[in-house]
Structures are given as C-alpha cells and as structure tokens.
Design an enzyme around this catalytic site. Structure first.
Site, PDB file in Angstrom:
ATOM      1  N   ARG A 143       8.880  -1.713  -6.202  1.00  0.00           N
ATOM      2  CA  ARG A 143       8.060  -1.307  -5.049  1.00  0.00           C
ATOM      3  C   ARG A 143       7.389   0.033  -5.281  1.00  0.00           C
ATOM      4  O   ARG A 143       6.707   0.559  -4.401  1.00  0.00           O
ATOM      5  CB  ARG A 143       8.943  -1.219  -3.795  1.00  0.00           C
ATOM      6  CG  ARG A 143       9.652  -2.505  -3.443  1.00  0.00           C
ATOM      7  CD  ARG A 143      10.669  -2.314  -2.354  1.00  0.00           C
ATOM      8  NE  ARG A 143      10.088  -2.355  -1.031  1.00  0.00           N
ATOM      9  CZ  ARG A 143      10.009  -3.460  -0.285  1.00  0.00           C
ATOM     10  NH1 ARG A 143      10.481  -4.599  -0.719  1.00  0.00           N
ATOM     11  NH2 ARG A 143       9.480  -3.410   0.909  1.00  0.00           N
ATOM     12  N   TYR A 146       3.668   1.231  -4.590  1.00  0.00           N
ATOM     13  CA  TYR A 146       3.320   1.480  -3.187  1.00  0.00           C
ATOM     14  C   TYR A 146       4.033   2.731  -2.672  1.00  0.00           C
ATOM     15  O   TYR A 146       3.388   3.685  -2.237  1.00  0.00           O
ATOM     16  CB  TYR A 146       3.704   0.251  -2.367  1.00  0.00           C
ATOM     17  CG  TYR A 146       3.267   0.314  -0.931  1.00  0.00           C
ATOM     18  CD1 TYR A 146       1.928   0.261  -0.584  1.00  0.00           C
ATOM     19  CD2 TYR A 146       4.209   0.416   0.095  1.00  0.00           C
ATOM     20  CE1 TYR A 146       1.521   0.305   0.749  1.00  0.00           C
ATOM     21  CE2 TYR A 146       3.816   0.457   1.426  1.00  0.00           C
ATOM     22  CZ  TYR A 146       2.474   0.398   1.745  1.00  0.00           C
ATOM     23  OH  TYR A 146       2.079   0.448   3.064  1.00  0.00           O
ATOM     24  N   LYS A 150       2.084   6.336  -2.003  1.00  0.00           N
ATOM     25  CA  LYS A 150       2.035   6.910  -0.654  1.00  0.00           C
ATOM     26  C   LYS A 150       2.657   8.314  -0.671  1.00  0.00           C
ATOM     27  O   LYS A 150       2.132   9.238  -0.061  1.00  0.00           O
ATOM     28  CB  LYS A 150       2.780   6.011   0.345  1.00  0.00           C
ATOM     29  CG  LYS A 150       2.101   4.655   0.606  1.00  0.00           C
ATOM     30  CD  LYS A 150       0.801   4.800   1.370  1.00  0.00           C
ATOM     31  CE  LYS A 150       0.211   3.458   1.783  1.00  0.00           C
ATOM     32  NZ  LYS A 150      -1.137   3.577   2.385  1.00  0.00           N
ATOM     33  N   ASN A 175       6.445  -1.215   9.651  1.00  0.00           N
ATOM     34  CA  ASN A 175       6.286  -2.679   9.805  1.00  0.00           C
ATOM     35  C   ASN A 175       5.416  -3.098  10.996  1.00  0.00           C
ATOM     36  O   ASN A 175       5.920  -3.602  11.997  1.00  0.00           O
ATOM     37  CB  ASN A 175       7.666  -3.337   9.886  1.00  0.00           C
ATOM     38  CG  ASN A 175       8.372  -3.271   8.547  1.00  0.00           C
ATOM     39  OD1 ASN A 175       8.961  -2.254   8.214  1.00  0.00           O
ATOM     40  ND2 ASN A 175       8.264  -4.327   7.768  1.00  0.00           N
ATOM     41  N   VAL A 189       6.443 -11.298   9.661  1.00  0.00           N
ATOM     42  CA  VAL A 189       5.999 -11.933  10.911  1.00  0.00           C
ATOM     43  C   VAL A 189       4.808 -12.852  10.657  1.00  0.00           C
ATOM     44  O   VAL A 189       4.783 -14.003  11.102  1.00  0.00           O
ATOM     45  CB  VAL A 189       5.658 -10.866  11.984  1.00  0.00           C
ATOM     46  CG1 VAL A 189       5.038 -11.523  13.205  1.00  0.00           C
ATOM     47  CG2 VAL A 189       6.916 -10.099  12.375  1.00  0.00           C
ATOM     48  N   SER A 190       3.819 -12.358   9.922  1.00  0.00           N
ATOM     49  CA  SER A 190       2.621 -13.175   9.687  1.00  0.00           C
ATOM     50  C   SER A 190       2.977 -14.396   8.848  1.00  0.00           C
ATOM     51  O   SER A 190       2.475 -15.499   9.084  1.00  0.00           O
ATOM     52  CB  SER A 190       1.533 -12.350   9.012  1.00  0.00           C
ATOM     53  OG  SER A 190       2.016 -11.813   7.809  1.00  0.00           O
ATOM     54  N   GLN A 210      19.001  -8.208   6.413  1.00  0.00           N
ATOM     55  CA  GLN A 210      18.210  -6.970   6.290  1.00  0.00           C
ATOM     56  C   GLN A 210      17.335  -6.832   7.534  1.00  0.00           C
ATOM     57  O   GLN A 210      16.893  -7.837   8.087  1.00  0.00           O
ATOM     58  CB  GLN A 210      17.371  -6.970   5.004  1.00  0.00           C
ATOM     59  CG  GLN A 210      16.209  -7.934   4.938  1.00  0.00           C
ATOM     60  CD  GLN A 210      16.579  -9.322   4.420  1.00  0.00           C
ATOM     61  OE1 GLN A 210      17.703  -9.782   4.619  1.00  0.00           O
ATOM     62  NE2 GLN A 210      15.631 -10.008   3.790  1.00  0.00           N
TER      63      GLN A 210
END
Ligand code: UDP
Length: 327
Positions: A143, A146, A150, A175, A189-190, A210
């Site tokens: 990860r 990303y 950031k 999120n 969710v999507s 999780q």
C-alpha cells in the site's frame, strides 16, 4: 475580491462533489478542473452548465499554464487499493509530482488544500486515531505508493508552510463512499452495491472482522467546504474528517446482502497488509468546525448510494462490478 480556483481531480468521486460546491460561490470568478480521467469520469461533471467552469484533460504533474490561481485544491489521486496497486508509480507522481507542480501555479498569498488520507495511520496500534498519532506504515509494503505519497505530500506542503509561509489546508479522509463512486472502483461499499445489483455475489476479503469508519460523501464535503474556504480558520492541518462510527466489513456486507433478495457473500482470501481497524478521533475537527457532525449513518448512506447505483444501471451506464482482486 473574486477568486480564480484550480481543482485537480475535479472529475473524481469527491472532487466532482467539491466542484458543485465551488460553483455555488458568488466570489468565484473561474474554476479550472485538471483531470486525466484515469479514475475520474466525465459524466461526474456533465450536469454542469456554468461559463466559469473549464476542464483540461491532463496529468496533474504535467499541467502547464502561465496563469496563477488564488486557491488550489489537490484532489487528484486514485484512492482504491486495486487501482493504486496496479499503477504505483503513477500514483506517486499524481500526489507528490502533482503537488510540486501545483505549488508553482499558486498566486502570491494563495491557498493550497490537499486531500490526504487515514491511510497515513497504516495499521493503527491505537484507536481512535488522533492527528498526533504517527501511524504504523510499511514504506515498502503493497500500500506504500498511496500511504507514503500522501505522507510525503503532507510533508512537502508543511515544509512550504514553515519555510515560505504558504497557506495550506490538509485533511485526512476516512473511507468516503456515496454517489459518483465508480462501479468498478473496488472499494468495499461501492463494490458490494454494484456486485449486489449485477453478479449477486459480494466479495469479503479475509474473515471480514477488519473495520472501517464509513463516511457518507455529503457529510464529508460539508466539512471540506467549511475548512477549505468558508470558515475563517487559522489552522493548516492535518485535520481528520470522517464518521467515527466504526463497523466491521462483514457487517456492511451483511447489511447490503439483506437489502437485495438472493445476494450471497463469498469469503475470499485476505488482502496482504489490510489494516485491521480505522476510526477517526474527531475532537480537533469538532473544535475547528464547530457544529459539524457526520449526520448520515451507514443505513441511510447506503440506501442513498444504492438508489444512485440502481439509476446508473437503469440508464445503461457501465456498471461492471469487479470480481475478487488478484494481487
Ligand atoms: N473489502 C472487501 N471486499 C471488497 C472491497 C473491500 O472485503 O470487495 C475490504 C477491504 O479488504 C478492507 C475494507 O473492505 O478491509 C475497506 O476496503 P476499501 O478498499 O474500501 O478501503 P481501504 O482498505 O483503503 O480502507
């Protein structure tokens, strides 16, 4: 005084909601969207008919202009693990290279705002996570393109603030979900909603215990518009923004499965280094933005997002739902 504003990633999920809010401003003279349509979609802006808006198709790190902008919002980046893991170098370029490039386009005295992420906390060892928590991040992990880009962009902007007095605003988003997420975005969710409407099989990675804190986009954008331009705030960040109701992934999947008859849950292999938990400490946010609260619970937010996904399916938009990720 009227303002000229640039938003990178303005055709994206959160970016396009911010464009709608920016265009409500009476002090806005012009708004330039810089977007390469990697994860953003033209249709996210197709409802807008406003002469102040111009859209330039371009990678944010390559954008060239002699113009200078009073306010810049740097929102361009994939945010979904399968998308940034597929193109990690491009992800780093969009965040860090994009911020470096945009800093050159800032007018003297201008403000640059940046969408950072709860991913800067990695797999957190404390809960909830306050802004002062330094995180547990693996800088060579899957990860990292990303998380670390950031983090590096936060560092870049803070150093510009410290050494040059540049006005910055940095938020860490937790999120976010809601209408205008790509159906093939890949986030929980999507994914669950588009899978429920198409294949009927929801992919839960690992045992689903999780947890995340799921923020409905309208609540999040309410906070962003106040922090980025409406409220007279003297704080450059970082500021956690999210909904602090933490819910396990399996509970979200079960909730969505019972909304649509016949939907089943597939338990899939866990994703490497998937954070076990995430929950914002919102004490600072409540002080900086008095009266703001995430008001839309997941039940209501999911209902609204489901309506939107259904309408997409009915209007024949590309609603291909991804199957299980292979990493
Ligand atoms: N997740 C899942 N099935 C999916 C998509 C995501 O079980 O189809 C899980 C994922 O493994 C993670 C959580 O949902 O534990 C949130 O994932 P998401 O990609 O939405 O956000 P992030 O991992 O960046 O917080």
């Amino acid at each position: 005084m009227t303002k000229s504003v640039l938003i990178s990633g303005g055709a994206g999920f959160i970016g396009s909601h911010l464009v709608d809010r920016l265009l409500r401003r009476s002090d806005l003279d012009r708004l330039l969207v810089v977007d390469n349509f990697w994860t953003g979609l033209r249709r996210n802006l197709s409802h807008i008919d406003d002469p102040r808006l111009r859209i330039v198709e371009c990678d944010v790190e390559r954008f060239r202009s002699d113009d200078r902008f009073d306010e810049i919002l740097h929102m361009a980046s994939p945010a979904s693990p399968p998308w940034y893991m597929r193109e990690p170098v491009r992800t780093i370029k969009a965040n860090v290279g994009g911020a470096l490039n945009l800093l050159d386009k800032l007018a003297p005295g201008g403000r640059i705002s940046f969408a950072s992420t709860s991913e800067v906390y990695g797999d957190p060892l404390i809960s909830p996570q306050p802004e002062s928590y330094r995180g547990a991040v693996d800088c060579t992990g899957p990860r990292s393109s990303y998380d670390e880009s950031k983090r590096c962009t936060e560092s870049l902007l803070f150093e510009c603030h410290r050494t040059q007095g540049i006005d910055v605003r940095i938020v860490r988003l937790f999120n976010v979900y809601g209408p205008r997420t790509r159906p093939d975005d890949g986030r929980a969710v999507s994914n669950f909603l588009s899978q429920a409407l198409t294949t009927g099989r929801l992919t839960v990675y690992g045992d689903g215990t999780q947890s995340r804190s799921w923020g409905y986009v309208d609540d999040i954008v309410d906070a962003l518009e106040r922090y980025f331009w409406l409220d007279p705030v003297d704080y450059c960040g970082p500021l956690n923004i999210g909904n602090d109701r933490e819910i396990a992934v399996i509970d979200i999947a079960r909730y969505i499965a019972q909304l649509i008859p016949g939907v089943e849950i597939d338990i899939c292999p866990p994703i490497p280094q998937d954070p076990t938990n995430r929950r914002p400490d919102l004490a600072l946010c409540r002080r900086i933005l008095p009266g703001w609260e995430a008001r839309i619970g997941y039940e209501q937010g999911i209902a609204r997002t489901l309506d939107w996904f259904r309408a997409q399916v009915e209007h024949g938009a590309d609603t291909h739902a991804p199957g299980p990720v292979r990493l």
